[in-house]
Design an enzyme around this catalytic site. Structure first.
Site, mmCIF file in Angstrom:
data_model
loop_
_atom_site.group_PDB
_atom_site.id
_atom_site.type_symbol
_atom_site.label_atom_id
_atom_site.label_comp_id
_atom_site.label_asym_id
_atom_site.label_seq_id
_atom_site.Cartn_x
_atom_site.Cartn_y
_atom_site.Cartn_z
ATOM 1 C CE LYS A 22 41.819 25.823 43.595
ATOM 2 N NZ LYS A 22 42.528 27.070 43.268
ATOM 3 C CG ASN A 23 39.447 29.507 44.119
ATOM 4 O OD1 ASN A 23 40.505 28.896 44.199
ATOM 5 N ND2 ASN A 23 38.852 29.763 42.962
ATOM 6 C CB CYS A 116 50.063 30.812 35.187
ATOM 7 S SG CYS A 116 48.363 30.644 34.841
ATOM 8 N NE ARG A 121 45.653 33.713 36.638
ATOM 9 C CZ ARG A 121 45.247 32.668 37.352
ATOM 10 N NH1 ARG A 121 45.813 31.506 37.202
ATOM 11 N NH2 ARG A 121 44.294 32.809 38.242
ATOM 12 C CG ASP A 309 37.903 29.013 38.242
ATOM 13 O OD1 ASP A 309 38.733 29.352 37.388
ATOM 14 O OD2 ASP A 309 38.036 29.279 39.458
ATOM 15 N NE ARG A 401 47.494 24.305 41.371
ATOM 16 C CZ ARG A 401 47.372 25.423 40.671
ATOM 17 N NH1 ARG A 401 47.590 25.417 39.389
ATOM 18 N NH2 ARG A 401 47.037 26.561 41.258
HETATM 19 C C1 UD1 Z 1 40.856 33.829 41.139
HETATM 20 C C2 UD1 Z 1 40.649 32.364 41.344
HETATM 21 C C3 UD1 Z 1 40.673 31.612 40.013
HETATM 22 C C4 UD1 Z 1 39.658 32.235 39.048
HETATM 23 C C5 UD1 Z 1 39.850 33.734 38.955
HETATM 24 C C6 UD1 Z 1 38.762 34.426 38.153
HETATM 25 C C7 UD1 Z 1 41.600 31.962 43.523
HETATM 26 C C8 UD1 Z 1 42.682 31.365 44.323
HETATM 27 N N1 UD1 Z 1 41.700 31.843 42.201
HETATM 28 O O1 UD1 Z 1 42.142 33.987 40.555
HETATM 29 O O2 UD1 Z 1 40.337 30.247 40.253
HETATM 30 O O3 UD1 Z 1 39.815 31.669 37.767
HETATM 31 O O4 UD1 Z 1 39.847 34.334 40.268
HETATM 32 O O5 UD1 Z 1 37.520 34.132 38.678
HETATM 33 O O6 UD1 Z 1 40.656 32.497 44.045
HETATM 34 N N2 UD1 Z 1 44.400 40.852 36.552
HETATM 35 C C9 UD1 Z 1 45.147 41.944 36.188
HETATM 36 N N3 UD1 Z 1 45.926 42.530 37.151
HETATM 37 C C10 UD1 Z 1 45.960 42.080 38.438
HETATM 38 C C11 UD1 Z 1 45.181 40.969 38.793
HETATM 39 C C12 UD1 Z 1 44.391 40.367 37.825
HETATM 40 O O7 UD1 Z 1 45.121 42.372 35.038
HETATM 41 O O8 UD1 Z 1 46.680 42.664 39.260
HETATM 42 C C13 UD1 Z 1 43.551 40.179 35.524
HETATM 43 C C14 UD1 Z 1 43.908 38.706 35.310
HETATM 44 O O9 UD1 Z 1 44.987 38.554 34.420
HETATM 45 C C15 UD1 Z 1 42.606 38.163 34.768
HETATM 46 C C16 UD1 Z 1 41.546 38.974 35.525
HETATM 47 O O10 UD1 Z 1 42.224 40.142 36.007
HETATM 48 O O11 UD1 Z 1 42.498 38.436 33.385
HETATM 49 C C17 UD1 Z 1 40.894 38.263 36.684
HETATM 50 O O12 UD1 Z 1 41.918 37.751 37.524
HETATM 51 P P1 UD1 Z 1 41.714 37.581 39.093
HETATM 52 O O13 UD1 Z 1 40.269 37.772 39.412
HETATM 53 O O14 UD1 Z 1 42.694 38.427 39.795
HETATM 54 O O15 UD1 Z 1 42.106 36.067 39.279
HETATM 55 P P2 UD1 Z 1 42.835 35.419 40.527
HETATM 56 O O16 UD1 Z 1 42.483 36.157 41.760
HETATM 57 O O17 UD1 Z 1 44.245 35.195 40.200
#
Ligand code: UD1
Length: 422
Positions: A22-23, A116, A121, A309, A401
């Site tokens: 999915k990711n 969320c 996030r 995850d 999902r």
């Molecule tokens: C992706 C995965 C999700 C997984 C996560 C961490 C997908 C679709 N989803 O989510 O399943 O749990 O990686 O492995 O691939 N953050 C910030 N600022 C930003 C972006 C992120 O502070 O602009 C923080 C987030 O709040 C979190 C951390 O960085 O604490 C990691 O988030 P991120 O790796 O971005 O997660 P996703 O890409 O949303």
């Protein structure tokens, strides 16, 4: 809203075919916006998150032809470059269209993904990186509007926090930028490599993916290609933990060598779990040996560390193990919504800040519980499979999902599980 009913207490024995990731699929589908030519992807899982992304892409004039796990996408110029709140709020990964739209059209208006269940996030890293590439942003009424005159400009971007989504958005944007982009402190997840391999087939020039430093040499145009999405490592890990919790022997099919090696490594401390890869990593045999006392400390970490995850599922799989384990969540600040539900089933778990202490529970009982987010849902499935009696899991749309045919796959391994439609 559908429910799942599980009568627990049985070991699992059989084969499970792992679906496409999915990711990986979500950013890969978003990448179709980078070219007007046809992108054909296969091994796409049938999941509600995928349907949400397809709906969003359709609203941006992407023609979609879907046949089982294969999807062709052709992205013609849309009338409007607006990603509406109704389409973005369902799934945070919708924000991954921002980089591609800005790269191809120089403007985009995308709803902020919003809050969320697993914590606040933000998307600051996505926006800061794109700003470095020359985009000007305005945030108004819950929407981000970005624009740039001409092409994005290659830039040096150091992510001050590792983010999977920001790394993906920035890689996609940089493929069509003028000049070279260097992303440091990049996420190293295999899904980033999968996206990068697709982009490379489309004609992008990307080096260093899978490491902390990714270099993207911008090109003027990307082109048509076919690509098969990698297997889902989180789905694989979830079924491994089902067997660890319930006992039995299960063969995972359609995995790959890298995923097998990663899973063998992250589950090394689970002494009574035997994992053996076969056929060059295409299959992984899971065997639960006699239970032994275990006291673990597991901390979630970015790849190649223990994935956030799988944190919730690891907790439930340990509920009946003798010993005292600590599970620390380091990626998201509020990823413990499942704890209260596990306690309803009699679990001996306690949350202290970002840590959960798990001790042996002599009597885990079925109960009526509620799924709160995707991985919390599969954690409840594991607990239900391990418990005595019947568990009813409400709000299983969270499971849909991210897990394709979960009931069917578990049923084939002997689980007593059924979906109750409502
Ligand atoms: C992706 C995965 C999700 C997984 C996560 C961490 C997908 C679709 N989803 O989510 O399943 O749990 O990686 O492995 O691939 N953050 C910030 N600022 C930003 C972006 C992120 O502070 O602009 C923080 C987030 O709040 C979190 C951390 O960085 O604490 C990691 O988030 P991120 O790796 O971005 O997660 P996703 O890409 O949303």
């Amino acid at each position: 809203m559908d429910k799942i009913e599980i009568t627990g207490g049985k070991s699992l024995n059989g084969k499970i075919r792992i679906s496409g990731s999915k990711n990986s699929a979500l950013p890969i589908l978003a990448a179709s916006l980078l070219t007007e030519e046809k992108i054909s992807v296969s091994n796409v899982p049938n999941l509600s998150d995928i349907f949400s992304m397809l709906e969003l892409l359709k609203s941006l004039n992407v023609k979609i032809n879907k046949r089982k796990d294969k999807i062709d996408l052709t992205s013609s110029t849309p009338r409007s470059l607006l990603a509406h709140y109704d389409l973005v709020r369902k799934m945070r990964a919708s924000f991954l269209i921002l980089g591609p739209l800005l790269a191809r059209y120089g403007k985009a208006k995308v709803s902020l993904p919003g809050g969320c269940a697993i914590g606040n996030r933000p998307v600051d890293l996505h926006l800061d990186g794109l700003e470095r590439m020359g985009v000007t942003f305005k945030i108004e009424d819950g929407y981000v509007t970005g624009s740039i005159d001409g092409r994005l400009k290659g830039a040096i971007i150091n992510l001050n926090k590792i983010s999977v989504g920001a790394t993906e958005n920035l890689i996609m944007a940089a493929t069509l930028a003028e000049g070279t982009t260097i992303i440091t402190n990049a996420a190293q997840e295999p899904e980033i490599s999968d996206l990068s391999k697709l982009l490379t087939r489309m004609g992008a020039n990307i080096k260093g993916f899978g490491t902390k430093k990714i270099v993207i040499y911008g090109v003027k145009k990307l082109k048509s290609c076919s690509y098969e999405i990698m297997p889902d490592r989180i789905e694989s890990g979830t079924y491994i933990l089902c067997v660890f919790g319930c006992g039995g022997i299960v063969k995972l099919e359609n995995v790959n060598n890298e995923i097998c090696n990663h899973l063998i490594k992250i589950f090394k401390k689970l002494k009574s779990l035997q994992l053996k890869k076969n056929d060059n990593g295409k299959n992984l045999l899971i065997k639960k040996k006699k239970d032994s006392e275990l006291s673990l400390i597991v901390k979630t970490k970015e790849y190649p560390g223990f994935p956030t995850d799988l944190q919730a599922q690891l907790t439930s799989s340990l509920l009946k193990t003798k010993g005292r384990s600590e599970i620390v969540e380091n990626i998201f600040e509020n990823r413990f919504m499942h704890i209260g539900e596990l306690i309803r089933m009699g679990a001996n778990v306690k949350q202290i800040g970002s840590k959960v202490i798990v001790k042996e529970c002599k009597k885990l009982r079925g109960a009526e519980v509620m799924a709160t987010d995707l991985r919390a849902s599969s954690c409840l499935v594991i607990a239900a499979l391990m418990a005595d009696g019947k568990t009813t899991i409400n709000r299983v749309y969270h499971l849909d999902r991210g897990y394709e045919n979960l009931e069917k796959k578990l049923k084939l391994c002997g689980a007593q599980i059924k979906r109750v439609k409502s």
